[in-house]
Structures are given as C-alpha cells and as structure tokens.
Design an enzyme around this catalytic site. Sequence first.
Site, PDB file in Angstrom:
ATOM      1  N   ASP A  15       0.832  -1.207   0.000  1.00  7.23           N
ATOM      2  CA  ASP A  15       0.000   0.000   0.000  1.00  7.23           C
ATOM      3  C   ASP A  15       0.872   1.265   0.000  1.00  7.23           C
ATOM      4  O   ASP A  15       1.998   1.242   0.492  1.00  7.23           O
ATOM      5  CB  ASP A  15      -0.904  -0.028   1.238  1.00  7.23           C
ATOM      6  CG  ASP A  15      -2.083   0.927   1.109  1.00  7.23           C
ATOM      7  OD1 ASP A  15      -2.353   1.403  -0.009  1.00  7.23           O
ATOM      8  OD2 ASP A  15      -2.743   1.192   2.134  1.00  7.23           O
ATOM      9  N   HIS A  32       2.314   3.642  -8.999  1.00  5.02           N
ATOM     10  CA  HIS A  32       2.110   2.192  -9.192  1.00  5.02           C
ATOM     11  C   HIS A  32       3.284   1.593  -9.967  1.00  5.02           C
ATOM     12  O   HIS A  32       3.745   0.491  -9.667  1.00  5.02           O
ATOM     13  CB  HIS A  32       0.796   1.929  -9.932  1.00  5.02           C
ATOM     14  CG  HIS A  32      -0.419   2.331  -9.153  1.00  5.02           C
ATOM     15  ND1 HIS A  32      -0.621   1.947  -7.846  1.00  5.02           N
ATOM     16  CD2 HIS A  32      -1.496   3.083  -9.475  1.00  5.02           C
ATOM     17  CE1 HIS A  32      -1.766   2.452  -7.404  1.00  5.02           C
ATOM     18  NE2 HIS A  32      -2.319   3.157  -8.372  1.00  5.02           N
ATOM     19  N   LEU A 126      11.446 -20.291  -4.789  1.00 10.89           N
ATOM     20  CA  LEU A 126      10.493 -19.526  -3.976  1.00 10.89           C
ATOM     21  C   LEU A 126       9.155 -19.499  -4.716  1.00 10.89           C
ATOM     22  O   LEU A 126       9.139 -19.420  -5.941  1.00 10.89           O
ATOM     23  CB  LEU A 126      11.020 -18.094  -3.790  1.00 10.89           C
ATOM     24  CG  LEU A 126      10.151 -17.132  -2.985  1.00 10.89           C
ATOM     25  CD1 LEU A 126      11.007 -16.438  -1.910  1.00 10.89           C
ATOM     26  CD2 LEU A 126       9.514 -16.052  -3.845  1.00 10.89           C
TER      27      LEU A 126
HETATM   28  C1  IPE Z   1      -5.313  -2.855  -0.298  1.00 10.55           C
HETATM   29  O1  IPE Z   1      -5.003  -1.508  -0.421  1.00 10.55           O
HETATM   30  C2  IPE Z   1      -5.281  -3.519  -1.626  1.00 10.55           C
HETATM   31  C3  IPE Z   1      -3.969  -3.674  -2.238  1.00 10.55           C
HETATM   32  C4  IPE Z   1      -2.820  -3.325  -1.709  1.00 10.55           C
HETATM   33  C5  IPE Z   1      -3.971  -4.294  -3.530  1.00 10.55           C
HETATM   34  P1  IPE Z   1      -6.142  -0.392  -0.565  1.00 10.55           P
HETATM   35  O2  IPE Z   1      -5.439   0.891  -0.646  1.00 10.55           O
HETATM   36  O3  IPE Z   1      -7.057  -0.749  -1.668  1.00 10.55           O
HETATM   37  O4  IPE Z   1      -6.928  -0.556   0.811  1.00 10.55           O
HETATM   38  P2  IPE Z   1      -7.895   0.464   1.556  1.00 10.55           P
HETATM   39  O5  IPE Z   1      -8.925   0.884   0.563  1.00 10.55           O
HETATM   40  O6  IPE Z   1      -7.060   1.603   2.025  1.00 10.55           O
HETATM   41  O7  IPE Z   1      -8.457  -0.327   2.696  1.00 10.55           O
HETATM   42  C1  IPE Z   2      -1.555   0.299  -3.327  1.00  7.99           C
HETATM   43  O1  IPE Z   2      -1.354   1.650  -3.396  1.00  7.99           O
HETATM   44  C2  IPE Z   2      -1.764  -0.324  -4.679  1.00  7.99           C
HETATM   45  C3  IPE Z   2      -3.147  -0.749  -4.933  1.00  7.99           C
HETATM   46  C4  IPE Z   2      -4.124  -0.723  -4.081  1.00  7.99           C
HETATM   47  C5  IPE Z   2      -3.429  -1.221  -6.265  1.00  7.99           C
HETATM   48  P1  IPE Z   2      -2.580   2.680  -3.329  1.00  7.99           P
HETATM   49  O2  IPE Z   2      -2.978   3.033  -4.706  1.00  7.99           O
HETATM   50  O3  IPE Z   2      -3.671   2.158  -2.466  1.00  7.99           O
HETATM   51  O4  IPE Z   2      -1.863   3.918  -2.619  1.00  7.99           O
HETATM   52  P2  IPE Z   2      -2.520   4.932  -1.612  1.00  7.99           P
HETATM   53  O5  IPE Z   2      -3.132   4.158  -0.490  1.00  7.99           O
HETATM   54  O6  IPE Z   2      -3.545   5.708  -2.387  1.00  7.99           O
HETATM   55  O7  IPE Z   2      -1.365   5.780  -1.154  1.00  7.99           O
HETATM   56 MG    MG Z   3      -4.142   2.374  -0.507  1.00  7.91          MG
END
Ligand code: IPE
Ligand code: IPE
Ligand code: MG
Length: 231
Positions: A15, A32, A126
């Site tokens: 995240d 990303h 792995l």
């Molecule tokens: C969780 O992250 C999903 C992934 C890392 C793929 P999100 O950013 O989607 O989660 P929430 O919405 O903050 O709970």
């Molecule tokens: C995690 O990064 C990747 C996915 C959920 C696909 P985010 O896109 O959720 O990044 P934040 O939480 O907005 O910083």
């Molecule tokens: Mg996120």
Amino acid sequence: MGKNKDPRHVAIIMDGNGRWATHRGLTRSTGHEKGTLNIQNVLRAFSDRGVAFVTLYAFSTENWNRPQSEVDSLMSLTVSSITEQLDQLNSEGIKITHLGEKFSLPTDVKQAIKRCESLTSSNEKLVLNIAFNYGGRTEIVKAVKQLLEENPHPEEITEEHISSRLYTKEIPDPDMIIRTAGEMRLSNFLIWQSAYSEYYSTNTLWPDFDESDVAEALDEYSKRTRKFGEL
Ligand code: IPE
Ligand code: IPE
Ligand code: MG
C-alpha cells in the site's frame, strides 16, 4: 515458548503507491509503476532469509471501485511489468501463481497470468503468489458454493473442507502479514488464512520498501511469541 525462526510464508499488502506519487507531484500511475520496480529485490531479500512463500496483494476486488482511468492503468501496468520481469523471475527459480478470480479480468491480463504460471510451474526456489482481483470474502463464498455442490452432510463439514477449497489450498497459512504505508487493516486480504498470522505495519510507503525494511520486519517477527491459544 521460544523465539520465532524466520517465517516460511510472508504476505504483503503493498500500500502507499498513490501517496508516494502525490508527495512528489507525480501521477498515481507513476506511483504504481515505481511500486513494481522493487519487487525483485524484496523477493531476493526474503529468499536469502529462507522464506519459501511470498504473497503480494496487487489488486483487490474492491479496487474496481476506483476511477476507471486508474483501474485501466493498473491493468495495463500488470501486463507490462509481467512482460518485463518474467524472464528474470524465472531465471531466479521463482514459481508464480495467481490467487483470485480470473474470469472477470481483461483478456490480456488473463493471458499474461497464464504465461507466468505455465513458464514457472516447475521452479522451486520460492513461490510467489500474486493476489490480483482477490477478495477474501469472495474466496470464502466460492469455497462454500463448491462445497454445497458436493452435497456434504452438514455435521461432517470441517475447517479443512473450507481451507481445501480456497485459492490458497496448496499454500501454508501466512506466518506474517506486512502492510506498508501505515494503515492498520486487512482490507479483505487472506481473512481466513490470517487467523494466527503475526501482523506488522510499517509507515514506509510500498515504492520505498527495500532490503532494510525486509530485515526490520523479520527482526520484529523474531521477537514475537506465537501462542496459538496455548500458554
Ligand atoms: C489494499 O489496499 C489492496 C492492495 C494493496 C492491492 P487499498 O489501498 O485498496 O486498501 P484500503 O482501501 O485503504 O483499505
Ligand atoms: C496500493 O497503493 C496499490 C493498490 C491498491 C493497487 P494505493 O494506490 O492504495 O496507494 P494509496 O493508499 O492511495 O497511497
Ligand atoms: Mg491504498
């Protein structure tokens, strides 16, 4: 009870890509993209410590609710990063498997996943599980539906009946769940399998997560006492 050895299975909620980019005035999709670049180093660092299974949460069933442009960029980024990294991962002996629902994915994503799984299927160094279009509740509903179709006697149903019908049926439960970017929630990730996982949250944003963060997480894990309800 003694200290923990290094974990066998580590699962990571990657995240913070969006925040990483926003802090720098960059687009979320650049975040990303940056987030995919450290995967190989992180895998190597875990592998060096004897971790045999790594699961990466890359796209949740709830992530479809993001703006269409972001969903599209996550889909195309998945295909391009697989295309760019597959040979290297394969040459390092990494076996790639997919956890999640393939059915509703765009054709090129399905094909890329299939290519990963078939090219790397006999690798043994792995196991890398990519949770993509993954949701823990959907996974459990699917398992229950499958079980009901098999028409079991209700009184005979065990936890093993459910476990063996999840996407993770061939994988041990995660010993540790790492979440980057500081949030303290599972966001529908491995909700059945994490019943006794050690939970670890770091403020480091996923694109910045590197070998030293791996060492820190494993160090913290080694200090935990796992009790499984016992004394
Ligand atoms: C969780 O992250 C999903 C992934 C890392 C793929 P999100 O950013 O989607 O989660 P929430 O919405 O903050 O709970
Ligand atoms: C995690 O990064 C990747 C996915 C959920 C696909 P985010 O896109 O959720 O990044 P934040 O939480 O907005 O910083
Ligand atoms: Mg996120």
